[in-house]
Design an enzyme around this catalytic site. Structure first.
Site, PDB file in Angstrom:
ATOM      1  CB  ILE A  50      -1.001   0.010   1.180  1.00 55.55           C
ATOM      2  CG1 ILE A  50      -0.292  -0.153   2.518  1.00 55.55           C
ATOM      3  CG2 ILE A  50      -2.056  -1.070   0.978  1.00 55.55           C
ATOM      4  CD1 ILE A  50      -1.199   0.084   3.720  1.00 55.55           C
ATOM      5  N   PRO A  51       0.265   2.375  -0.428  1.00 60.67           N
ATOM      6  CG  PRO A  51      -1.112   3.880  -1.563  1.00 60.67           C
ATOM      7  CD  PRO A  51      -1.104   2.502  -0.963  1.00 60.67           C
ATOM      8  CD1 TRP A  52       4.025   7.220  -0.170  1.00 58.59           C
ATOM      9  CD2 TRP A  52       2.696   9.004   0.099  1.00 58.59           C
ATOM     10  NE1 TRP A  52       4.141   8.011  -1.301  1.00 58.59           N
ATOM     11  CE2 TRP A  52       3.334   9.118  -1.158  1.00 58.59           C
ATOM     12  CE3 TRP A  52       1.808  10.015   0.485  1.00 58.59           C
ATOM     13  CZ2 TRP A  52       3.112  10.187  -2.027  1.00 58.59           C
ATOM     14  CZ3 TRP A  52       1.586  11.083  -0.384  1.00 58.59           C
ATOM     15  CH2 TRP A  52       2.239  11.158  -1.616  1.00 58.59           C
ATOM     16  CE  LYS A  70       6.667  -2.128   0.797  1.00 60.86           C
ATOM     17  NZ  LYS A  70       6.749  -0.840   1.550  1.00 60.86           N
ATOM     18  CB  ALA A 107       3.915   3.590   2.103  1.00 60.25           C
ATOM     19  CD  GLU A 108       8.974   3.185   0.861  1.00 66.73           C
ATOM     20  OE1 GLU A 108       8.085   2.321   0.987  1.00 66.73           O
ATOM     21  OE2 GLU A 108       9.467   3.502  -0.245  1.00 66.73           O
ATOM     22  N   GLY A 139      -0.423   2.061  -5.953  1.00 63.58           N
ATOM     23  CA  GLY A 139       0.758   2.913  -6.076  1.00 63.58           C
ATOM     24  C   GLY A 139       0.898   3.405  -7.503  1.00 63.58           C
ATOM     25  CD  GLU A 157      -6.593   3.106  -6.582  1.00 57.63           C
ATOM     26  OE1 GLU A 157      -6.135   3.914  -7.414  1.00 57.63           O
ATOM     27  OE2 GLU A 157      -6.719   3.349  -5.368  1.00 57.63           O
ATOM     28  CB  CYS A 159      -4.755   7.549  -7.145  1.00 62.43           C
ATOM     29  SG  CYS A 159      -6.028   6.912  -6.080  1.00 62.43           S
ATOM     30  CD  GLU A 177      -0.799  10.119 -10.111  1.00 59.78           C
ATOM     31  OE1 GLU A 177       0.049   9.226 -10.249  1.00 59.78           O
ATOM     32  OE2 GLU A 177      -1.912   9.932  -9.593  1.00 59.78           O
ATOM     33  CB  ILE A 178       1.567  17.118 -10.161  1.00 62.48           C
ATOM     34  CG1 ILE A 178       1.716  17.548 -11.639  1.00 62.48           C
ATOM     35  CG2 ILE A 178       2.454  17.973  -9.251  1.00 62.48           C
ATOM     36  CD1 ILE A 178       1.273  18.969 -11.941  1.00 62.48           C
ATOM     37  CG  PHE A 179       0.403  11.873  -5.925  1.00 63.78           C
ATOM     38  CD1 PHE A 179      -0.629  11.280  -6.633  1.00 63.78           C
ATOM     39  CD2 PHE A 179       0.655  11.430  -4.631  1.00 63.78           C
ATOM     40  CE1 PHE A 179      -1.399  10.275  -6.067  1.00 63.78           C
ATOM     41  CE2 PHE A 179      -0.113  10.430  -4.054  1.00 63.78           C
ATOM     42  CZ  PHE A 179      -1.135   9.856  -4.781  1.00 63.78           C
TER      43      PHE A 179
HETATM   44  P1  ADP Z   1       4.909   6.317  -4.450  1.00 61.27           P
HETATM   45  O1  ADP Z   1       5.788   6.963  -5.469  1.00 61.27           O
HETATM   46  O2  ADP Z   1       3.617   6.976  -4.292  1.00 61.27           O
HETATM   47  O3  ADP Z   1       5.611   6.034  -3.177  1.00 61.27           O
HETATM   48  P2  ADP Z   1       5.165   3.599  -5.216  1.00 61.27           P
HETATM   49  O4  ADP Z   1       4.481   2.853  -6.284  1.00 61.27           O
HETATM   50  O5  ADP Z   1       6.641   3.812  -5.349  1.00 61.27           O
HETATM   51  O6  ADP Z   1       4.421   4.967  -5.083  1.00 61.27           O
HETATM   52  O7  ADP Z   1       4.944   2.955  -3.796  1.00 61.27           O
HETATM   53  C1  ADP Z   1       3.748   2.335  -3.375  1.00 61.27           C
HETATM   54  C2  ADP Z   1       4.109   1.123  -2.561  1.00 61.27           C
HETATM   55  O8  ADP Z   1       4.831   0.217  -3.386  1.00 61.27           O
HETATM   56  C3  ADP Z   1       5.018   1.395  -1.353  1.00 61.27           C
HETATM   57  O9  ADP Z   1       4.634   0.540  -0.291  1.00 61.27           O
HETATM   58  C4  ADP Z   1       6.385   1.014  -1.871  1.00 61.27           C
HETATM   59  O10 ADP Z   1       7.304   0.640  -0.860  1.00 61.27           O
HETATM   60  C5  ADP Z   1       6.043  -0.171  -2.748  1.00 61.27           C
HETATM   61  N1  ADP Z   1       7.045  -0.491  -3.790  1.00 61.27           N
HETATM   62  C6  ADP Z   1       7.887   0.366  -4.422  1.00 61.27           C
HETATM   63  N2  ADP Z   1       8.660  -0.301  -5.295  1.00 61.27           N
HETATM   64  C7  ADP Z   1       8.315  -1.613  -5.229  1.00 61.27           C
HETATM   65  C8  ADP Z   1       8.748  -2.803  -5.885  1.00 61.27           C
HETATM   66  N3  ADP Z   1       9.727  -2.795  -6.789  1.00 61.27           N
HETATM   67  N4  ADP Z   1       8.144  -3.959  -5.569  1.00 61.27           N
HETATM   68  C9  ADP Z   1       7.157  -3.999  -4.656  1.00 61.27           C
HETATM   69  N5  ADP Z   1       6.704  -2.910  -4.002  1.00 61.27           N
HETATM   70  C10 ADP Z   1       7.267  -1.730  -4.271  1.00 61.27           C
END
Ligand code: ADP
Length: 494
Positions: free
Chosen positions: A165-167, A191, A193-194, A244, A266, A300, A397-399
């Site tokens: 998922i995203p942040w 997992k 988002a970081e 994401g 999505e 999004c 997309e500017i977000f």
């Molecule tokens: P954003 O740019 O909005 O952070 P991402 O698509 O990069 O969007 O991130 C959305 C989610 O996907 C986050 O949880 C991120 O850690 C995860 N993510 C990013 N790269 C990968 C990857 N190569 N494989 C699996 N998950 C990923």
């Protein structure tokens, strides 16, 4: 900007951090590597806490736990109605901890506390309750086949699901993902988002308290290319549900190919928000403002291309500028604040680059255009006028809080231009003409079309993208499809 250093009665307190480790098989544990990463308060740029940095080793433990839980009778044989009751219990526990959860979301993400309270939390609770009601209503069909056979279908859980998922709506995305997965009887490795792991971990604690058997829900915080990619590649995972960027989805699709996982996506958008001259102008201005600036523009489905019919252009721009300039930016913990910071430095930098690019390409910046304050990742609500279709700000997309205003003459032109994007997540139409509204709704190539409203979400209403905005649907009965397999059973009758 008044921050926590000057608390007033309208400023909400930061909560205690209770969970920052991996949640695997009902246990809280540090990452196998012992590594941690920082999660940062985007309003102050200060570190909130260190979080376990899971990677392939932790994902492997979590998938093993989820597989065991999927096969264990405590979950696989649990009455569907009892599964629903556990979900209702979780929803109740979330509601009971609303104050802490919303404050945690605001801290980690930067969204105004009033939005976390009015949208994120109640929508998350509603989504879990909606899907709880589905747990005992997932049923197959009896099918009249040729010959003396009795044929029926069963709808069975797809198995162990990896959810990434995203942040932008951390807590709500947990509910959108857990709701249908649990109702279907799947087990989960998530997992978060970081940038925003904290509320997901807190929800895992509440799931534990609600009584879900160990291993049904596992959470491995960490980075995309390590923890996320490990989940995508793991042969023990049956399906990946991802929200994401489309570029990440392309990587996931490639990485998932060797194991042919089921995938639902999505993704992003560049949604047209179309204002006809016959619209209620005040409502359209307010809707365009909300449709773009809500959540700091980090949606999004943000209505980022505002198409305004030529003859009302000047009136529209005058009003939208005034509204943008009166938006209250500041400490997200202040209940009066309408706009907080962007989630992190990367997003802030990316948005500022797009604003500069838009100006360079010939757009007129009529509101905002620069940073707010000198601490935190705040961007003033920005309106770019005289944007044309080929500009990067109209295509990519500017977000962030950057609205592009474009003008159009008639229906055919705006349909063609509105659809002229590889995205297809959402669209909106503002008009008093009911026939025109339905005509537009049919011709716009998007998963959601709002008429005289924007960002109206309901757990019962499917959401997802046409074209490169996604695959499959979330929410509603449709949202269950990605979590179910159909099994056909044929019985010879004599
Ligand atoms: P954003 O740019 O909005 O952070 P991402 O698509 O990069 O969007 O991130 C959305 C989610 O996907 C986050 O949880 C991120 O850690 C995860 N993510 C990013 N790269 C990968 C990857 N190569 N494989 C699996 N998950 C990923």
């Amino acid at each position: 900007m008044s921050t926590a250093t000057k608390p007033s009665s309208s400023v909400v307190k930061r909560p205690q951090i209770r969970q920052s480790e991996c949640f695997i098989n009902g246990q809280w544990q540090p990452a196998a590597s012992g590594k941690t990463f920082e999660t940062v308060d985007p309003a102050t740029e200060a570190v909130i806490t260190q979080v376990a940095e899971g990677d392939a080793a932790d994902v492997d433990l979590a998938v093993t736990a989820a597989r065991r839980a999927f096969e264990d009778s405590a979950w696989s044989r649990m009455d569907a109605r009892d599964r629903g009751r556990l979900m209702l219990k979780l929803a109740d526990l979330i509601e009971a901890e609303a104050e802490e959860l919303t404050a945690l979301e605001t801290w980690d993400n930067g969204k105004p506390i009033r939005d976390a309270r009015a949208a994120d939390l109640p929508l998350a609770v509603d989504c879990l309750r909606y899907y709880a009601g589905f747990a005992d209503k997932i049923q197959g069909e009896t099918i009249p086949v040729r010959g003396n056979y009795f044929t029926y279908t069963r709808r069975e859980p797809v198995g162990v699901v990896g959810q990434i998922i995203p942040w932008n709506f951390p807590m709500l995305m947990v509910a959108w993902k857990w709701g249908p997965a649990l109702a279907a009887g799947c087990t989960i490795v998530m997992k978060p988002a970081e940038q925003t792991p904290l509320t997901c971990l807190r929800l895992a604690r509440l799931a534990q308290k609600a009584g879900f058997p160990d291993g049904v829900i596992n959470v491995v915080p960490g980075y995309g290319p390590t923890a996320g990619a490990a989940l995508v590649r793991h042969p023990g995972v049956d399906k990946i549900a991802f929200t994401g960027e489309h570029l990440t989805a392309q990587t996931i699709m490639k990485e998932a190919a060797p194991t042919l996982k089921r995938l639902t996506f999505e993704l992003g958008g560049k949604s047209p928000n179309i204002v006809f001259a016959d619209a209620d102008l005040e409502a359209a201005v307010a809707g365009a403002h909300f449709g773009l600036f809500f959540n700091q523009g980090q949606c999004c489905c943000a209505g980022s291309r505002v198409f305004v019919q030529e003859k009302i252009h000047d009136q529209f721009v005058e009003r939208i500028v005034a509204m943008s300039q009166s938006r209250r930016l500041g400490d997200p913990f202040d209940v009066q604040t309408e706009q907080g910071p962007q989630v992190d430095r990367n997003q802030f930098d990316k948005i500022m680059k797009y604003i500069e690019l838009g100006k360079k390409e010939g757009a007129r910046c009529v509101a905002g255009g620069d940073r707010f304050g000198d601490r935190g990742y705040f961007v003033k609500p920005t309106v770019l006028d005289q944007v044309t279709d080929q500009m990067a700000v109209a295509r990519e997309e500017i977000f962030g809080p950057v609205m592009s205003v474009l003008t159009f003459r008639d229906v055919d032109e705006v349909v063609q231009r509105g659809n002229n994007t590889f995205y297809g997540l959402a669209a909106a139409v503002w008009t008093r003409d009911v026939s025109k509204a339905h005509h537009m709704a049919r011709r716009l190539r998007a998963g959601t079309v709002w008429v005289n409203c924007y960002d109206v979400f309901d757990a019962a209403a499917p959401f997802g993208g046409f074209k490169m905005s996604g695959q499959g649907r979330e929410l509603g009965a449709k949202g269950l499809d990605g979590y179910l397999e159909t099994k056909t059973v044929t019985v010879a009758l004599d």
